[in-house]
Motif scaffolding. Structure first.
Motif, PDB file in Angstrom:
ATOM      1  N   PHE A  89      84.903  63.660  25.834  1.00 37.16           N
ATOM      2  CA  PHE A  89      84.584  63.141  26.861  1.00 37.16           C
ATOM      3  C   PHE A  89      82.863  62.904  27.020  1.00 37.16           C
ATOM      4  CE2 PHE A  89      88.649  64.082  28.259  1.00 37.16           C
ATOM      5  CZ  PHE A  89      89.094  63.121  29.089  1.00 37.16           C
ATOM      6  N   LEU A  90      82.615  61.436  26.820  1.00 36.68           N
ATOM      7  CA  LEU A  90      81.183  61.011  26.501  1.00 36.68           C
ATOM      8  C   LEU A  90      80.422  60.371  27.792  1.00 36.68           C
ATOM      9  CD1 LEU A  90      81.860  59.291  23.332  1.00 36.68           C
ATOM     10  CD2 LEU A  90      81.700  61.961  23.785  1.00 36.68           C
ATOM     11  N   THR A  91      79.354  60.939  28.143  1.00 40.27           N
ATOM     12  CA  THR A  91      78.471  60.248  28.846  1.00 40.27           C
ATOM     13  C   THR A  91      78.024  58.914  28.463  1.00 40.27           C
ATOM     14  OG1 THR A  91      76.574  60.904  27.927  1.00 40.27           O
ATOM     15  CG2 THR A  91      77.704  62.262  29.625  1.00 40.27           C
ATOM     16  N   PRO A  92      78.036  57.809  29.327  1.00 43.36           N
ATOM     17  CA  PRO A  92      77.450  56.466  28.694  1.00 43.36           C
ATOM     18  C   PRO A  92      76.460  56.455  27.519  1.00 43.36           C
ATOM     19  CG  PRO A  92      77.739  56.574  31.176  1.00 43.36           C
ATOM     20  CD  PRO A  92      77.847  57.973  30.622  1.00 43.36           C
ATOM     21  N   SER A  93      75.443  57.191  27.487  1.00 39.69           N
ATOM     22  CA  SER A  93      74.416  57.372  26.532  1.00 39.69           C
ATOM     23  C   SER A  93      75.137  58.030  25.226  1.00 39.69           C
ATOM     24  CB  SER A  93      73.163  58.216  27.052  1.00 39.69           C
ATOM     25  OG  SER A  93      73.635  59.486  27.086  1.00 39.69           O
ATOM     26  N   GLU A  94      76.293  58.625  25.158  1.00 39.49           N
ATOM     27  CA  GLU A  94      76.697  59.305  23.977  1.00 39.49           C
ATOM     28  C   GLU A  94      77.563  58.341  23.334  1.00 39.49           C
ATOM     29  OE1 GLU A  94      76.966  64.220  25.198  1.00 39.49           O
ATOM     30  OE2 GLU A  94      78.457  62.618  26.108  1.00 39.49           O
ATOM     31  N   ARG A  95      78.074  57.251  23.795  1.00 35.41           N
ATOM     32  CA  ARG A  95      79.111  56.449  23.314  1.00 35.41           C
ATOM     33  C   ARG A  95      78.514  55.739  22.086  1.00 35.41           C
ATOM     34  NH1 ARG A  95      80.946  53.570  28.926  1.00 35.41           N
ATOM     35  NH2 ARG A  95      81.132  55.639  30.131  1.00 35.41           N
ATOM     36  N   PRO A  96      79.181  56.019  20.756  1.00 40.77           N
ATOM     37  CA  PRO A  96      78.642  55.085  19.643  1.00 40.77           C
ATOM     38  C   PRO A  96      78.982  53.662  19.705  1.00 40.77           C
ATOM     39  CG  PRO A  96      80.830  56.032  19.038  1.00 40.77           C
ATOM     40  CD  PRO A  96      80.353  56.695  20.599  1.00 40.77           C
ATOM     41  N   ALA A  97      78.393  52.814  18.828  1.00 42.64           N
ATOM     42  CA  ALA A  97      78.429  51.520  18.953  1.00 42.64           C
ATOM     43  C   ALA A  97      80.259  51.203  18.427  1.00 42.64           C
ATOM     44  CB  ALA A  97      77.731  50.933  17.740  1.00 42.64           C
ATOM     45  N   GLY A  98      80.927  50.294  19.046  1.00 41.16           N
ATOM     46  CA  GLY A  98      82.178  49.868  18.734  1.00 41.16           C
ATOM     47  C   GLY A  98      83.061  51.000  19.514  1.00 41.16           C
ATOM     48  N   PHE A  99      82.594  51.774  20.434  1.00 40.21           N
ATOM     49  CA  PHE A  99      83.442  52.434  21.093  1.00 40.21           C
ATOM     50  C   PHE A  99      84.143  51.855  22.202  1.00 40.21           C
ATOM     51  CE2 PHE A  99      84.131  55.274  24.908  1.00 40.21           C
ATOM     52  CZ  PHE A  99      84.643  56.531  24.361  1.00 40.21           C
ATOM     53  N   ILE A 109      85.607  51.855  17.014  1.00 41.94           N
ATOM     54  CA  ILE A 109      86.379  51.133  15.944  1.00 41.94           C
ATOM     55  C   ILE A 109      85.373  50.392  15.058  1.00 41.94           C
ATOM     56  CG2 ILE A 109      87.376  48.620  15.792  1.00 41.94           C
ATOM     57  CD1 ILE A 109      88.714  48.982  18.404  1.00 41.94           C
ATOM     58  N   ASP A 110      85.456  50.728  13.791  1.00 37.97           N
ATOM     59  CA  ASP A 110      84.401  50.460  12.834  1.00 37.97           C
ATOM     60  C   ASP A 110      85.224  49.154  12.019  1.00 37.97           C
ATOM     61  OD1 ASP A 110      82.818  50.028  10.479  1.00 37.97           O
ATOM     62  OD2 ASP A 110      82.395  52.402  10.172  1.00 37.97           O
ATOM     63  N   PRO A 111      84.761  47.876  12.201  1.00 40.21           N
ATOM     64  CA  PRO A 111      85.034  46.891  11.620  1.00 40.21           C
ATOM     65  C   PRO A 111      85.427  46.757  10.026  1.00 40.21           C
ATOM     66  CG  PRO A 111      83.079  46.261  12.470  1.00 40.21           C
ATOM     67  CD  PRO A 111      83.432  47.710  12.862  1.00 40.21           C
ATOM     68  N   ARG A 112      84.536  47.950   9.356  1.00 43.19           N
ATOM     69  CA  ARG A 112      84.521  48.102   7.920  1.00 43.19           C
ATOM     70  C   ARG A 112      85.909  48.840   7.331  1.00 43.19           C
ATOM     71  NH1 ARG A 112      78.844  50.940   7.577  1.00 43.19           N
ATOM     72  NH2 ARG A 112      79.765  52.189   9.268  1.00 43.19           N
ATOM     73  N   LEU A 113      86.427  49.542   8.417  1.00 49.09           N
ATOM     74  CA  LEU A 113      87.596  50.432   8.072  1.00 49.09           C
ATOM     75  C   LEU A 113      88.888  49.747   8.580  1.00 49.09           C
ATOM     76  CD1 LEU A 113      86.220  53.768   9.345  1.00 49.09           C
ATOM     77  CD2 LEU A 113      85.954  53.028   7.019  1.00 49.09           C
ATOM     78  N   GLU A 114      89.875  50.233   7.594  1.00 51.36           N
ATOM     79  CA  GLU A 114      91.091  49.471   8.142  1.00 51.36           C
ATOM     80  C   GLU A 114      92.022  50.552   8.455  1.00 51.36           C
ATOM     81  OE1 GLU A 114      93.113  48.387   4.310  1.00 51.36           O
ATOM     82  OE2 GLU A 114      91.518  46.598   3.943  1.00 51.36           O
ATOM     83  N   THR A 120      87.680  38.382  11.183  1.00 49.04           N
ATOM     84  CA  THR A 120      87.468  38.187  12.698  1.00 49.04           C
ATOM     85  C   THR A 120      88.437  39.210  13.271  1.00 49.04           C
ATOM     86  OG1 THR A 120      87.545  35.842  12.190  1.00 49.04           O
ATOM     87  CG2 THR A 120      87.889  36.391  14.594  1.00 49.04           C
ATOM     88  N   GLN A 121      87.710  39.812  14.299  1.00 44.63           N
ATOM     89  CA  GLN A 121      88.447  41.060  14.928  1.00 44.63           C
ATOM     90  C   GLN A 121      89.423  40.372  16.334  1.00 44.63           C
ATOM     91  OE1 GLN A 121      87.989  44.549  14.237  1.00 44.63           O
ATOM     92  NE2 GLN A 121      86.909  43.542  12.465  1.00 44.63           N
ATOM     93  N   ILE A 122      90.707  40.575  16.235  1.00 48.55           N
ATOM     94  CA  ILE A 122      91.218  39.901  17.177  1.00 48.55           C
ATOM     95  C   ILE A 122      92.275  40.941  17.821  1.00 48.55           C
ATOM     96  CG2 ILE A 122      93.264  38.326  17.530  1.00 48.55           C
ATOM     97  CD1 ILE A 122      92.183  36.324  15.561  1.00 48.55           C
ATOM     98  N   THR A 123      92.665  40.915  19.077  1.00 53.41           N
ATOM     99  CA  THR A 123      93.644  41.868  19.860  1.00 53.41           C
ATOM    100  C   THR A 123      94.576  41.059  20.509  1.00 53.41           C
ATOM    101  OG1 THR A 123      92.110  43.603  19.894  1.00 53.41           O
ATOM    102  CG2 THR A 123      93.803  43.604  21.645  1.00 53.41           C
ATOM    103  N   VAL A 124      95.867  41.299  20.355  1.00 52.06           N
ATOM    104  CA  VAL A 124      96.904  40.525  21.140  1.00 52.06           C
ATOM    105  C   VAL A 124      97.557  41.350  22.089  1.00 52.06           C
ATOM    106  CG1 VAL A 124      98.989  39.360  20.825  1.00 52.06           C
ATOM    107  CG2 VAL A 124      97.335  39.021  19.016  1.00 52.06           C
TER     108      VAL A 124
END
Length: 438
Positions: A74-84, A100-105, A313-317
């Motif tokens: 459980f993270l505070t707003p300042s602890e959240r990484p990019a792509g969280f 979510i790291d777009p470089r990873l599958e 392209t990152q897509i969510t359905v």
């Protein structure tokens, strides 16, 4: 802190008796439970204590107890990484979720399940906004009216909806050409892509019929460049004299008539997403009846073709009431669940009932790495308990869940390891509009 402060055993016994009569004690040995402790010399020191239900506590203190052992998730707003992507709330603005790291599958599919009235539609709307905030293009296919403008305003707020959501009534026109083959250089690629979209309209197509469909479409695939019309497809299949071709034509005519009546845009998916808001809602009205679900599956199949052309392209359905969709082995939803991570496409599906196995929804959605459980239906509770790995006693917590309570099982970001780790956590549905969490 209350019981030790009682001045006399008589007062204490009265409180214990009242708690027992209200079913607030979880012990059988004179209302107490024994804990086996050891002192610094290794000597056994039995401790008798009272196990009191957390229902006596307020919501914040219940959350604090539930988070014991999971504080590093459980993270505070300042602890959240990019792509969280936030998935579940704790207390005082702290949330747990995925990075979510777009470089990873990675598998970012999510299965949401729980009985009606306990926050399923609310959860889906929050997930849509959370994924959109990470840069994903989100497509909600709404056949149940759970993502109408009114519903999303209620769940997200009017300003958020106006800024982030575009609504498309498919009875007024389909905003993309689902038969667009532009950029597909080879005959076999065009034929397979077109066959996939058409086959998605029927969950009764076996491998042999699917191969016959591809054979019938070969003449179109040989010469087609870009968009293909409904008339071309029907004419080509209609020329196939074999029985399976004629049977397929009879199946296709109703849905193709609907598509023809409401209109098909000349826009490609790339052009559509370029101008669309972060979240697009494709609504299927009741007028579609059964063909609406067929069209939904064809749209997903067409989007899958697009993702093969534009994998970065990152897509969510998102689809609610998933049990109405085509979930056969050849269906686009099944393909996305199995292969979507390679194409950076995430699928979020929801149902009221939950099964570990035994039906098509269960077989497909068990492929989701993350599952969000709201209060289960009565006939789903046992399967939910087993999935969460709870014993019979701990499983009693499922029956006491209220609206907004949830369990999340899956890969969640861990502050200590700095990566997603497998965990089962209890908390509240994340509210993207809560000012404490923004």
């Amino acid at each position: 802190s209350v019981l030790p402060g009682m001045p006399t055993p008589q007062n204490l016994n009265r409180v214990i008796k009242a708690l027992a009569e209200c079913d607030m004690l979880y012990a059988t040995n004179r209302n107490r439970v024994q804990l086996d402790l050891y002192d610094e010399n290794g000597q056994h020191v039995p401790l008798h204590t009272y196990a009191v239900s957390t229902r006596l506590l307020d919501l914040d203190n219940r959350h604090r107890i539930n988070l014991l052992g999971h504080d590093d998730y459980f993270l505070t707003p300042s602890e959240r990484p990019a792509g969280f992507v936030p998935l579940i709330s704790g207390f005082e603005g702290r949330v747990a979720g995925q990075m979510i790291d777009p470089r990873l599958e990675e598998n970012h599919h999510i299965y949401v399940t729980g009985q009606s009235g306990y926050g399923k539609s609310f959860t889906l709307s929050q997930l849509a906004l959370s994924f959109a905030n990470t840069g994903h293009k989100v497509l909600i296919i709404d056949a149940s009216r759970s993502s109408s403008n009114e519903a999303l305003v209620r769940n997200l707020g009017a300003d958020t909806v106006n800024q982030n959501v575009g609504f498309y009534d498919l009875t007024q026109g389909i905003p993309v050409n689902i038969f667009d083959m532009a950029g597909m250089a080879t005959k076999s690629r065009r034929r397979n892509a077109l066959a996939g979209v058409i086959a998605a309209s029927s969950d009764q197509l076996g491998p042999q019929q699917y191969n016959e469909l591809k054979r019938a479409l070969t003449p179109i695939a040989e010469h087609a460049e870009g968009q293909i019309s409904l008339e071309q497809i029907l004419k080509t299949i209609g020329q196939d004299d074999c029985e399976s071709g004629q049977t397929l034509l009879l199946r296709l005519e109703p849905i193709f008539e609907e598509i023809s009546e409401y209109g098909l845009s000349s826009q490609s998916w790339a052009e559509f997403f370029e101008s669309a808001k972060p979240i697009s809602v494709f609504s299927l009205s009741a007028d579609y009846s059964g063909t609406g679900y067929q069209l939904a599956d064809m749209i997903v199949a067409s989007l899958y073709n697009h993702k093969q052309q534009y994998p970065n392209t990152q897509i969510t359905v998102i689809i609610d009431e998933l049990q109405t969709q085509n979930l056969s082995d050849l269906s686009p939803i099944t393909k996305i669940m199995r292969e979507g991570r390679k194409l950076h496409i995430a699928f979020i599906g929801a149902t009221q009932k939950y099964r570990i196995k035994g039906d098509r929804v269960s077989d497909v959605m068990q492929l989701a790495d993350t599952k969000i459980f709201l209060k289960p239906t009565r006939d789903s509770a046992e399967d939910v308990r087993k999935t969460l790995g709870f014993g019979q006693k701990k499983g009693l917590a499922l029956s006491s869940m209220t609206r907004g309570d949830c369990f999340v099982s899956g890969s969640l970001f861990n502050r200590d390891t700095n990566c997603n780790c497998s965990a089962v956590i209890r908390g509240s549905i994340f509210d993207a509009g809560d000012s404490k969490q923004s």
